[in-house]
Design a protein around this motif. Structure first.
Motif, PDB file in Angstrom:
ATOM      1  N   SER A  29     -44.851  10.420 -15.228  1.00  0.00           N
ATOM      2  CA  SER A  29     -45.116  10.186 -16.641  1.00  0.00           C
ATOM      3  C   SER A  29     -44.177   9.099 -17.149  1.00  0.00           C
ATOM      4  O   SER A  29     -43.014   9.031 -16.738  1.00  0.00           O
ATOM      5  N   SER A  32     -42.013  11.457 -20.612  1.00  0.00           N
ATOM      6  CA  SER A  32     -40.850  12.342 -20.489  1.00  0.00           C
ATOM      7  C   SER A  32     -40.834  13.018 -19.126  1.00  0.00           C
ATOM      8  O   SER A  32     -41.849  13.077 -18.427  1.00  0.00           O
ATOM      9  N   GLN A  33     -39.668  13.561 -18.788  1.00  0.00           N
ATOM     10  CA  GLN A  33     -39.533  14.318 -17.548  1.00  0.00           C
ATOM     11  C   GLN A  33     -40.344  15.602 -17.617  1.00  0.00           C
ATOM     12  O   GLN A  33     -40.949  16.020 -16.641  1.00  0.00           O
ATOM     13  N   GLU A  34     -40.390  16.227 -18.786  1.00  0.00           N
ATOM     14  CA  GLU A  34     -41.155  17.461 -18.956  1.00  0.00           C
ATOM     15  C   GLU A  34     -42.641  17.234 -18.674  1.00  0.00           C
ATOM     16  O   GLU A  34     -43.292  18.057 -18.035  1.00  0.00           O
ATOM     17  N   GLU A  35     -43.172  16.117 -19.138  1.00  0.00           N
ATOM     18  CA  GLU A  35     -44.586  15.818 -18.875  1.00  0.00           C
ATOM     19  C   GLU A  35     -44.823  15.580 -17.385  1.00  0.00           C
ATOM     20  O   GLU A  35     -45.846  15.999 -16.841  1.00  0.00           O
ATOM     21  N   ASN A  37     -43.083  16.971 -14.988  1.00  0.00           N
ATOM     22  CA  ASN A  37     -43.015  18.319 -14.406  1.00  0.00           C
ATOM     23  C   ASN A  37     -44.338  19.052 -14.588  1.00  0.00           C
ATOM     24  O   ASN A  37     -44.861  19.656 -13.651  1.00  0.00           O
ATOM     25  N   ASN A  38     -44.880  19.015 -15.795  1.00  0.00           N
ATOM     26  CA  ASN A  38     -46.142  19.708 -16.074  1.00  0.00           C
ATOM     27  C   ASN A  38     -47.299  19.110 -15.282  1.00  0.00           C
ATOM     28  O   ASN A  38     -48.186  19.842 -14.826  1.00  0.00           O
ATOM     29  N   VAL A  94     -37.079  17.551  -9.346  1.00  0.00           N
ATOM     30  CA  VAL A  94     -37.065  16.320 -10.133  1.00  0.00           C
ATOM     31  C   VAL A  94     -36.716  15.166  -9.193  1.00  0.00           C
ATOM     32  O   VAL A  94     -35.717  15.218  -8.476  1.00  0.00           O
TER      33      VAL A  94
END
Length: 137
Positions: A29, A32-35, A37-38, A94
């Motif tokens: 992504s 963001s890192q969260e996106e 990850n998802n 990550v």
């Protein structure tokens, strides 16, 4: 009833046995890192099980006014993908950032899933035999 549970369990496990031991998916992504990850986690989920429903609609309208004919077409498509999966066995790693792109790798160890399923099957077998005994009485 007991026989059906065994057959279902063996069928489920045989499908797992044909798969490789690890399922991996890399998500990325620029947001963001969260996106990232998802995206990685949803990539694993889509490889395992998905319920897909689609809906398509096309509306054609013809109008005639005096000597003119007009036609209008509207097309809409809706696609829904749902995964019903317990994600407790997925490990998230990550990865190093590549420029402005965040990255993550999701890994599912099929052997762990199989072990958990075998343990749950044994528990269910005990429950079933208890209920069968009570039912016979």
């Amino acid at each position: 009833m007991k026989f059906i549970v065994y057959i279902f369990a063996l069928f489920s496990l045989s499908n797992l046995a044909l798969a490789s031991n690890m399922i991996k998916y890399v998500g990325s992504s620029t947001i963001s890192q969260e996106e990232a990850n998802n995206t990685a986690i949803s990539g694993i989920a889509k490889q395992i099980v998905a319920n897909i429903s689609t809906s398509e609609q096309m509306i054609v309208e013809d109008f005639t006014r005096e000597n003119k004919s007009e036609s209008q077409e509207k097309y809409t498509a809706i696609q829904n993908i749902q995964s019903e999966l317990t994600l407790k066995w997925i490990q998230l790693e990550v990865l190093p950032k590549s420029g402005s792109e965040f990255k993550a790798r999701a890994i599912l160890n099929v052997d762990e899933v199989e072990s958990a399923m075998l343990l749950r099957m044994r528990e269910l077998q005990k429950e079933i035999s208890i209920h069968e005994t009570k039912g016979m009485e």
